[in-house]
Design an enzyme around this catalytic site. Structure first.
Site, mmCIF file in Angstrom:
data_model
loop_
_atom_site.group_PDB
_atom_site.id
_atom_site.type_symbol
_atom_site.label_atom_id
_atom_site.label_comp_id
_atom_site.label_asym_id
_atom_site.label_seq_id
_atom_site.Cartn_x
_atom_site.Cartn_y
_atom_site.Cartn_z
ATOM 1 N N CYS A 116 -62.621 11.859 6.934
ATOM 2 C CA CYS A 116 -61.078 11.584 7.040
ATOM 3 C C CYS A 116 -60.261 12.670 6.450
ATOM 4 O O CYS A 116 -58.992 12.497 6.925
ATOM 5 C CB CYS A 116 -60.715 10.156 6.563
ATOM 6 N N HIS A 256 -53.309 8.793 4.547
ATOM 7 C CA HIS A 256 -54.573 8.411 5.674
ATOM 8 C C HIS A 256 -54.639 6.687 5.625
ATOM 9 O O HIS A 256 -54.247 5.899 4.816
ATOM 10 C CB HIS A 256 -55.813 8.874 5.144
ATOM 11 N N ASN A 286 -58.603 2.800 11.520
ATOM 12 C CA ASN A 286 -58.780 3.791 10.852
ATOM 13 C C ASN A 286 -59.274 4.838 11.794
ATOM 14 O O ASN A 286 -60.350 4.858 12.289
ATOM 15 C CB ASN A 286 -59.751 3.939 9.649
#
Ligand code: UT7
Length: 336
Positions: A116, A256, A286
């Site tokens: 990520c 994020h 996500n």
């Protein structure tokens, strides 16, 4: 020797697949509820790529938009960096596949693997090439087809992830504008907390690895949660300090998009008002390395950024890895 050039994001583009998977859809697949997912994560729906779509297909759409906006032709690109944990295949790199699809004949191409945090690792790397004068235009794409490595029988993970791509064209900007500071970090000892164990040289793909579902994401959610809250704060503090900017001077934070509660903790820590934080995880879940560039692109399109704003990009992920970048926003290319 000439001094280092200032580097900024000249343009962005994003693409998310059409198919929407809602919490109500997931209620029919695993033992979960819309109420649990919304209160524990903030996610309401996510996008799912079509069976024939791979990461390079999503990346191509986002890349074309970014190039079009900056009026830069693929043939002018010096380098392509793709951040992904869902490459089209083990090799060649997705960046090479994208280079061919775009027709970016003179561009060097490579993938970055930092889960990520991949987009932040990507822009930090890209910036060095431009700052030292070796390259002018570097395209950085964060792209994931996480639905292809998600176990839709595991309620601990399947409610979280979605697919998408975000691209940023980096190039030289006026001195003093663009990126003022970067901070990257890693703690490999936490690797097992978030991994995809099968299919590599440790556990080559076999009928056993498939049977044991080792070709899917495995995650120790609450450990990752605690780590995330900690590093979101420390990475943000690090770039603020390096750039000599106070938390009151932050105009926009693009974090994020893993969990609303993780973002809320950072918002509280830095005393940010709602309009200073970009949140889109309710619509996309996500998307790993694609989360930050898609959120950034949406913020730009919504007119939330103006010349000279201080923007913090911050994220964390598998590795474990984390990173932040502080950018004095300018899309005006330096003409030297
Ligand atoms: O991008 C980086 C990668 N990932 C992340 O950043 C994720 C970070 N972690 C998180 O976002 C959160 O830890 C989760 C959303 C994954 C989980 O939330 P939590 O508040 O940490 O829950 P938990 O893991 O402590 O689980 C609480 C309970 C458990 O039940 P028991 O054992 O207490 O009876 C889980 O089995 O919630 C249960 N649970 C669910 N219940 C309904 C876990 N997933 C679900 C679900 N629906 N989908």
């Amino acid at each position: 020797m000439r001094g280092l050039r200032s580097v900024g994001i000249l343009s962005t583009g994003s693409y998310t697949p059409e198919r929407v998977l809602t919490n109500a859809d997931l209620e029919k697949m695993v033992d979960t509820s819309d109420e649990w997912v919304v209160t524990r994560t903030g996610i309401r729906e996510r996008r799912i790529s079509a069976p024939e779509q791979a990461s390079s297909d999503l990346a191509l759409e986002a890349a074309k938009i970014a190039l079009e906006k900056a009026q830069v032709r693929p043939g002018e690109l010096d380098m392509i960096i793709v951040a992904t944990v869902t490459p089209d295949m083990m090799f060649p790199s997705t960046a090479c596949i994208l280079q061919d699809k775009l027709g970016a004949a003179k561009a060097a191409a490579m993938d970055v693997s930092a889960a990520c945090t991949g987009f932040l690792y990507g822009i930090t790397t890209a910036s060095q090439f431009i700052a030292n004068g070796l390259y002018r235009y570097v395209l950085v794409v964060g792209v994931e087809c996480l639905s292809k490595i998600t176990d839709y029988t595991d309620r601990n993970t399947c409610v979280l992830f979605g697919d998408g791509a975000g691209a940023a064209l980096l190039g030289p900007v006026e001195q003093g504008m663009g990126f003022l500071a970067f901070d990257l970090g890693a703690d490999g000892s936490g690797g097992p907390l978030l991994s995809l164990p099968g299919g590599g040289s440790r556990l080559p793909a076999s009928s056993e690895t498939v049977e044991q579902r080792q070709h899917y994401i495995s995650m120790a959610g609450s450990e990752v949660f605690k780590f995330a809250v900690k590093v979101m704060n420390s990475a943000t503090e690090a770039v603020l300090e390096k750039a000599g900017i106070s938390k009151e001077e932050i105009d926009l934070m693009v974090p994020h998009q893993a969990n609303r509660r993780i973002i809320d903790a950072a918002v509280k820590r830095f005393g940010l008002s709602e309009e200073k934080v970009v949140i889109n995880l309710d619509r996309y879940g996500n998307m790993s390395s694609a989360s930050i560039p898609v959120a950034l692109d949406e913020a730009i399109e919504a007119g939330r950024l103006k010349e000279g704003d201080n923007v913090v990009l911050v994220g964390f992920g598998g590795g474990l890895t984390w990173g932040a970048a502080l950018c004095k926003w300018s899309t005006r290319e330096a003409k030297e």
